[in-house]
Design an enzyme around this catalytic site. Structure first.
Site, short mmCIF file in Angstrom:
data_model
loop_
_atom_site.label_atom_id
_atom_site.label_comp_id
_atom_site.label_asym_id
_atom_site.label_seq_id
_atom_site.Cartn_x
_atom_site.Cartn_y
_atom_site.Cartn_z
N ASP B 101 0.86 -1.18 0.00
CA ASP B 101 0.00 0.00 0.00
C ASP B 101 0.90 1.24 0.00
O ASP B 101 2.12 1.12 -0.01
CB ASP B 101 -0.93 -0.04 1.22
CG ASP B 101 -0.14 -0.04 2.53
OD1 ASP B 101 1.09 -0.09 2.49
OD2 ASP B 101 -0.78 0.00 3.60
N ASP B 276 -7.90 -7.72 0.14
CA ASP B 276 -6.93 -7.99 1.21
C ASP B 276 -7.57 -7.60 2.53
O ASP B 276 -8.46 -6.75 2.57
CB ASP B 276 -5.67 -7.13 1.04
CG ASP B 276 -5.89 -5.71 1.52
OD1 ASP B 276 -6.53 -4.93 0.78
OD2 ASP B 276 -5.47 -5.37 2.65
N CYS B 314 -11.76 -29.50 5.26
CA CYS B 314 -10.79 -28.46 4.88
C CYS B 314 -9.51 -29.14 4.38
O CYS B 314 -9.12 -30.18 4.88
CB CYS B 314 -10.50 -27.57 6.09
SG CYS B 314 -9.11 -26.43 5.84
N CYS B 316 -6.44 -27.76 4.44
CA CYS B 316 -5.20 -27.21 4.99
C CYS B 316 -4.42 -28.29 5.72
O CYS B 316 -4.96 -29.34 6.06
CB CYS B 316 -5.47 -26.01 5.90
SG CYS B 316 -5.77 -26.42 7.63
N CYS B 319 -6.04 -29.62 8.95
CA CYS B 319 -7.33 -30.33 8.94
C CYS B 319 -7.37 -31.56 8.06
O CYS B 319 -8.12 -32.49 8.34
CB CYS B 319 -8.44 -29.40 8.47
SG CYS B 319 -8.64 -27.92 9.45
N HIS B 350 -4.78 -22.33 8.93
CA HIS B 350 -6.14 -22.74 8.53
C HIS B 350 -6.92 -21.57 7.93
O HIS B 350 -7.55 -21.73 6.88
CB HIS B 350 -6.92 -23.31 9.73
CG HIS B 350 -8.37 -23.47 9.45
ND1 HIS B 350 -8.89 -24.56 8.77
CD2 HIS B 350 -9.43 -22.64 9.69
CE1 HIS B 350 -10.19 -24.40 8.62
NE2 HIS B 350 -10.55 -23.25 9.17
ZN LIG Z 1 -8.10 -26.26 7.95
#
Ligand SMILES: [Zn+2]
Ligand SMILES: [Zn+2]
Lengths: 461, 408
Positions: B101, B276, B314, B316, B319, B350
């Site tokens: 920015d 963002d 999920c 990630c 998970c 996550h």
């Molecule tokens: Zn996750």
């Protein structure tokens, strides 16, 4: 890797087992389901089941240690009101499952953290005092046995009557061996045969616990899987029976420098827990020592007008701000192969958590490398000579800390900190108490400095 | 109105698909350090680090474009160090793209004594009270030293809720003039992409004028600024909707400071591409996990014995199941939350994954032209199928682009 089921811990002393001499030795530990590892070596210390600053994926990808030290007191704060959650965790390998620890790593479960906070109330004949996230509690031997039966760590340290804090008086000393003996026999009687149990050796003179130690040597040498020393100085006095000599020896003696580790190795210690790794990391100190000598390429900087090399670098000073070299030039760790000092100095200065993560990865790597060089040295019969060379090359203690530690969250810092105890502790060691100071958002530089940085320019009012 | 010559650009924008109902688009944005797929969420690594994650861990979430804040990097490590080190990528060991920015917004919001003049942002040095000035030229020079792949113009930021129309017009017009100064000061237009920032508050007429003026400057990308400052969501949607209709089809559109999942999917439907927000990473520190069924505060006692994953399904590393997964449970996060930083790191992984995965599934839905169905399912999951809980602003905004969340 052996199969998950089967026999318990196997320890093999490599080379000749000399029963007359307690010298440095090589060994290998094999535990079903875990990765074998060679000794001398170390277990990483955890806090609430995690190696501080490192997520389990970072541990799996970027560390080499063979196991972790966990403290029961980190998991049972809810015991007073009900069942601690970890006990309801589906198994097997509950400790791994609960903490997401990589399965290849060995778990060692001890009653207390290392170092442990001194409890205001002492132990009793049936229970020890512990310090949980919600305060002090006591754990009875009966409860301890029951926790161990459920949690089934790869290595269980039996409950010991260790008086943290003040030195015990004669009356107390007399009780310590008796209690510890009773609690050990209660544990081994109750645990399944394949459970590896380490018998604690108390931090008092051998003579004051000789009855207990002789009991272990005579009655339990085939039953226990190792010895856990709260004071390494007792090691030479342990009866050198054939069976006892073949047991692995774990140090809970909290060495404050590599020289202390080397000394314990020379006594025949096999496995270590090393609080100074975490102390150094929290202080922003990157360990840089190598055994027995620095690599030829290493910077030959000296401090205090001596020719001794420092054991680590304080990463706080802005003198590192432009440095594009790694923490340690020859280090092959993730931090040193991916990042330079300038970034780590920036992260500390900006109080970004990643700074401590990167130093923690590096510091554990340095210690793994240290132990691997020590094993090589023992193998070559050069250990004594190499220790002397190490002592000539490096300072004896770690550098003083200058910067602030990470923002203190741990409840274990709230008390007076690690108990004042028996041995010297490095001056930089105690990190308790500081809070992060200064906001991240307002410049603390003067106008000239801001202008010099190109951040903005000074104008007439 | 000036019409300067076409600016150099260090990106290519390829429109891949368009939703046949809403204004949503799927695109491929080729940046100096590799391609990114739009729509896109960008995590914010304020001080060249994302809340304790190693750059490698950030990469593993799939992130290929993250933010650094110019204000913070200008203070630490500062322009001189950045120049010596060779820019922000080298500083943080991040070989993918970075957006910065201008630093102006932080300056105005964090330094109480800042005020804006035609020259730039004036403020008193908090350290010694010396009056100082941050100009568009300073901001660009700093961003040139940072070397970010996308840089932002310094704009005259005013909260959209400001009732002062005259001041709002002044800010909008000044932002256009400052854009010209930024373009003139920009030293690396072939390596760094300068985005303009549309201003004009909640006044749609003013936004239109700003769009016209700025589009004429032909920057490689366009941001819609001055939002996420407490305005009503319905007003926010009107502004985004108005601006995207006036913006060229073949340039990326970035709405600054947006990150709540509902805001993201609605903004995409209104034709925006890039977003963002610090919220997903900041909230992780407080034990909050973002899931498709809403946010879970894992510090709550009800999770102490919950041995399920943070979010079922999920992908990630915390998970997911199978090889290389960690098997992190809610109970474990509860156990370490607020006590060990590792707890926050795990939730950060996550949450960043959630945001990026959400945008990937949005993109997939657009490409398969089933985005309206996707939107319905999204709101259904989020509110447990209870339509009375759907936020009015979202229902209304989506109606304007042809999606009726209330119909079955
Ligand atoms: Zn996750
Ligand atoms: Zn290293």
């Amino acid at each position: 890797m052996a199969s998950e089921k089967g026999s318990k811990l196997l320890f093999e002393v490599l080379g000749n087992v000399d029963t007359s001499n307690a010298g440095p030795r090589l060994g290998r530990i094999a535990i079903p389901g875990r990765k074998d590892f060679e000794t001398p070596n170390f277990f990483a210390i955890t806090s609430r089941g995690v190696t501080p600053h490192m997520t389990p994926d970072v541990v799996a990808a970027h560390t080499q240690f063979g196991g972790v030290h966990m403290a029961l007191e980190d998991f049972i704060e809810k015991a007073r009101k009900g069942t601690p959650p970890i006990l309801t965790c589906p198994g097997p390998s509950i400790l791994h499952r609960f903490t997401a620890l990589p399965r290849s790593l060995v778990t060692l479960l001890a009653p207390r953290r290392s170092p442990a906070v001194t409890a205001p109330v002492g132990n009793s004949n049936t229970a020890v005092s512990i310090f949980t996230s919600t305060g002090f509690q006591s754990v009875s031997s009966k409860a301890y046995v029951s926790y161990m039966k459920t949690l089934r760590p790869d290595i269980a340290i039996s409950l010991a009557d260790v008086p943290y804090g003040s030195l015990p008086g004669t009356k107390r000393v007399a009780k310590m061996g008796d209690r510890t003996q009773l609690w050990l026999s209660e544990l081994v009687n109750e645990m399944p045969e394949e459970q590896a149990v380490f018998a604690p050796i108390l931090p008092i003179d051998f003579l004051d616990q000789s009855e207990y130690i002789n009991y272990v040597a005579d009655e339990l040498a085939d039953t226990v899987s190792g010895l856990a020393f709260y004071d390494s100085n007792v090691l030479p006095d342990i009866p050198a029976t054939t069976t006892i000599v073949k047991l692995p020896r774990l140090s809970l003696d909290e060495p404050s420098s590599p020289a202390h580790i080397l000394r314990q190795i020379s006594l025949g210690m096999d496995i270590f827990t090393i609080p100074f790794i975490g102390f150094a990391t929290d202080a922003g100190i990157a360990l840089t020592f190598r055994f027995p000598r620095p690599l030829p390429s290493a910077e030959t900087q000296t401090t205090n007008g001596t020719t001794l090399l420092p054991l680590g670098i304080d990463m706080w000073p802005s003198s590192h701000a432009h440095s594009l070299t790694p923490l340690s030039p020859s280090c092959t760790c993730y931090t040193c192969t991916s990042h330079h000092k300038a970034y780590i100095q920036h992260l500390l200065s900006a109080k970004e958590m990643l700074g401590w993560t990167l130093i923690q990865i590096h510091n554990h790597h340095i210690i793994s490398t240290f132990f691997s060089s020590v094993r090589e040295s023992i193998k070559n019969g050069a250990f004594e000579r190499d220790c002397e060379e190490f002592a000539r090359a490096y300072e004896s203690e770690l550098p003083e800390k200058s910067g602030q530690g990470p923002r203190v969250r741990g409840y274990h810092f709230k008390s007076e900190g690690p108990g004042e105890e028996k041995k010297n502790r490095a001056a930089w060691g105690n990190l308790g108490g500081e809070k992060q100071v200064g906001g991240e958002l307002v410049p603390d530089e003067g106008a000239d400095e801001l202008e010099g940085k190109g951040f903005a320019e000074k104008i007439e009012a | 109105m000036v019409s300067p010559a076409s600016m150099p650009s260090a990106l290519t924008f390829e429109l891949i698909a368009r939703c046949s109902t809403t204004k949503a688009r799927a695109a491929l944005l080729e940046l100096p350090r590799g391609p990114v797929q739009l729509p896109l969420f960008m995590p914010v690594a304020t001080q060249a680090s994302l809340k304790g994650l190693t750059p490698q861990q950030l990469e593993e979430t799939g992130c290929r474009l993250c933010l650094n804040n110019t204000y913070h990097l200008g203070l630490k490590p500062g322009q001189e160090v950045l120049e010596k080190v060779g820019g922000a990528h080298k500083l943080q060991g991040w070989n993918h793209n970075i957006l910065t920015d201008s630093g102006g917004f932080q300056m105005v919001s964090l330094l109480k004594l800042a005020n804006i003049t035609e020259e730039g942002v004036r403020f008193l040095s908090p350290h010694d009270g010396t009056p100082m000035l941050l100009t568009p030229e300073h901001s660009i020079a700093l961003q040139n030293a940072i070397g970010s792949d996308i840089i932002m113009q310094l704009d005259d930021v005013l909260v959209t809720t400001s009732p002062d129309t005259k001041r709002m017009r002044e800010a909008m017009e000044r932002s256009v003039r400052w854009l010209d100064r930024c373009i003139a000061a920009h030293a690396n237009p072939t390596r760094q992409n300068l985005f303009c920032i549309i201003q004009g508050g909640l006044d749609l007429e003013m936004r239109k004028q700003c769009c016209e003026e700025m589009v004429a400057r032909d920057t490689p990308g366009i941001a819609i600024g001055g939002l996420s400052g407490g305005e009503a969501k319905a007003d926010y949607c009107r502004v985004v909707n108005t601006c995207t209709s006036l913006l060229p089809e073949l340039k990326p559109r970035y709405v600054m400071g947006i990150g709540y999942p509902e805001d993201l999917v609605v903004s995409v439907a209104l034709g925006a591409d890039m977003f963002d927000c610090v919220w997903p990473t900041r909230t992780a520190r407080f034990g909050n996990a973002i899931t498709k069924y809403g946010m879970l505060n894992l510090r709550h006692a009800s999770y102490a014995n919950d041995f399920g994953p943070v979010e079922e399904g999920c992908g990630c590393i915390c998970c997911r199941t199978g090889e290389g997964s960690l098997g992190v449970t809610r109970a474990f996060v509860h156990h370490v939350a607020a006590k060990e930083t590792v707890g926050a790191h795990l939730l950060t992984i996550h949450n960043v994954w959630y945001q990026l995965a959400l945008m990937r599934s949005v993109r997939q839905a657009i490409m398969e032209d089933r985005f309206p169905t996707f939107l319905k399912q999204f709101f259904f999951d989020k509110h447990g199928g209870d339509k009375s809980k759907y936020p009015d602003w979202a229902v209304e905004a989506l109606l304007t682009v042809g999606v009726d969340l209330m119909e079955d």
